[in-house]
Design an enzyme around this catalytic site. Structure first.
Site, mmCIF file in Angstrom:
data_model
loop_
_atom_site.group_PDB
_atom_site.id
_atom_site.type_symbol
_atom_site.label_atom_id
_atom_site.label_comp_id
_atom_site.label_asym_id
_atom_site.label_seq_id
_atom_site.Cartn_x
_atom_site.Cartn_y
_atom_site.Cartn_z
ATOM 1 N N LYS A 63 0.800 -1.223 0.000
ATOM 2 C CA LYS A 63 0.000 0.000 0.000
ATOM 3 C C LYS A 63 0.837 1.279 0.000
ATOM 4 O O LYS A 63 0.371 2.338 -0.433
ATOM 5 C CB LYS A 63 -0.932 0.000 1.208
ATOM 6 C CG LYS A 63 -2.112 -0.957 1.105
ATOM 7 C CD LYS A 63 -3.199 -0.402 0.207
ATOM 8 C CE LYS A 63 -4.477 -1.213 0.299
ATOM 9 N NZ LYS A 63 -5.560 -0.635 -0.519
ATOM 10 N N SER A 102 0.944 -9.545 -0.727
ATOM 11 C CA SER A 102 0.629 -8.132 -0.546
ATOM 12 C C SER A 102 1.118 -7.529 0.765
ATOM 13 O O SER A 102 1.363 -6.325 0.840
ATOM 14 C CB SER A 102 -0.879 -7.917 -0.678
ATOM 15 O OG SER A 102 -1.589 -8.756 0.216
#
Length: 338
Positions: free
Chosen positions: A54, A306
């Site tokens: 992110k 991720s």
């Protein structure tokens, strides 16, 4: 292809942020490769700054504003965790303040990290309440909302992870990524279609938070009516966005993954890769296993890991049952029972 974000956007994002993030490594397990009959490569964004991909989108969003001389004094964001940390970190990097709006079920470790980067954290009973509050806060003077996924600069930033991975991995036959709001998966698709157009791009999300799957089936964005309850908290979004959905419609395949499989693959990836990996990205291995079982042996898959931020409560839930007593199961549905 959507005109709002494309591979050129991803390349520009890479140049813009590459000196402020880590180029995370590609890792693999020879034992897993042997069991799968394919080479499975993992892009380890769990080793990224803030422990998740992110940071790429948040850094690109704010860096773009700075290039345009539009960097505000304050930013706000709504997030279930990793985006919160990313915005807090990026805001501190650019010397501005941040307020994060989240639901009360935010992972405690992600909440603590968000505050440690200097951001104010405001909690609400549900995600829709947090989403409504951030929209109101964004109307304040000299304040900009940093969206979690549905923005071209966010998608382009997230796509830099796949750009790096495809450059480092060489030729692959399929690329897998988890889906929450769709930013990482959409960016992954853009990078893969441009760099390795013959490779499949496949997504996965929790069956308990299957808004993307419902949307793809309906041909339009469908929002969940309830707050998802899943081990894969990074994918517990109520809906994808119009920008991400336009790209998700170009996927080659998409899987819904149940909670048992999420726990199963989180345990196995921790064991095989010796990395601290979030359930959200371990979930994607259920899709990889299905692909592997139905693909002639000897292919290569790239899996986007991720993040790696997991609370103690989530770890306890993941390890309620020990799945490491036999080798990883390829044909999962036929081999494991509740």
């Amino acid at each position: 292809m959507t005109s709002r974000v494309n591979f050129e956007s991803v390349k520009h994002a890479h140049e813009r942020i590459k000196n402020n993030i880590k180029r995370t490594p590609i890792v693999e397990s020879s034992l897993l490769n042997s069991w799968m009959g394919h080479r499975i490569l993992f892009k380890a964004e769990c080793l990224q700054t803030i422990g998740a991909f992110k940071i790429r989108g948040a850094m690109n969003f704010l860096a773009t504003l700075k290039e345009q001389n539009r960097l505000p004094a304050h930013v706000v964001a709504n997030s279930s965790g990793n985006h919160a940390q990313a915005v807090a970190y990026a805001a501190a990097h650019f010397g501005i303040t941040a307020t994060i709006f989240a639901s009360e079920n935010i992972s405690p470790i992600k909440a603590a990290a968000t505050k440690s980067y200097g951001a104010e954290l405001k909690l609400f009973a549900t995600r829709p309440e947090a989403d409504a509050a951030v929209k109101e806060a964004a109307n304040a003077a000299d304040t900009v909302w940093v969206p979690p996924f549905n923005h071209g600069d966010i998608v382009a930033g997230q796509g830099t992870a796949a750009l790096e991975a495809l450059e480092d991995a060489g030729d692959v036959d399929a690329v897998f990524a988890p889906c929450g709001g769709g930013g990482l998966l959409a960016g992954t698709l853009l990078a893969t279609r441009a760099l390795q157009p013959n490779a499949l791009v496949i997504g996965a999300e929790p069956a308990a938070a299957n808004d993307a799957s419902l949307s793809l089936q309906a041909g339009e964005v469908v929002a969940l009516e309830h707050t998802p309850n899943t081990l894969a908290d990074g994918a517990a979004t109520p809906s994808v966005g119009d920008i991400t959905f336009e790209l998700l419609q170009q996927l080659d395949d998409f899987y819904e993954v149940d909670e048992l499989q999420i726990a199963y693959w989180t345990q196995w990836l921790h064991h095989l890769l010796k990395l601290h990996i979030e359930p959200t990205c371990a979930m994607t291995m259920a899709a990889v296993a299905s692909w592997a079982a139905n693909t002639p042996p000897g292919k290569t898959a790239l899996v986007m890991l991720s993040g790696g931020n997991i609370s103690q409560a989530s770890m306890a839930a993941i390890w309620e049952r020990d799945f490491l007593l036999q080798p990883p199961i390829i044909n999962f549905d036929d081999s494991i029972e509740e």
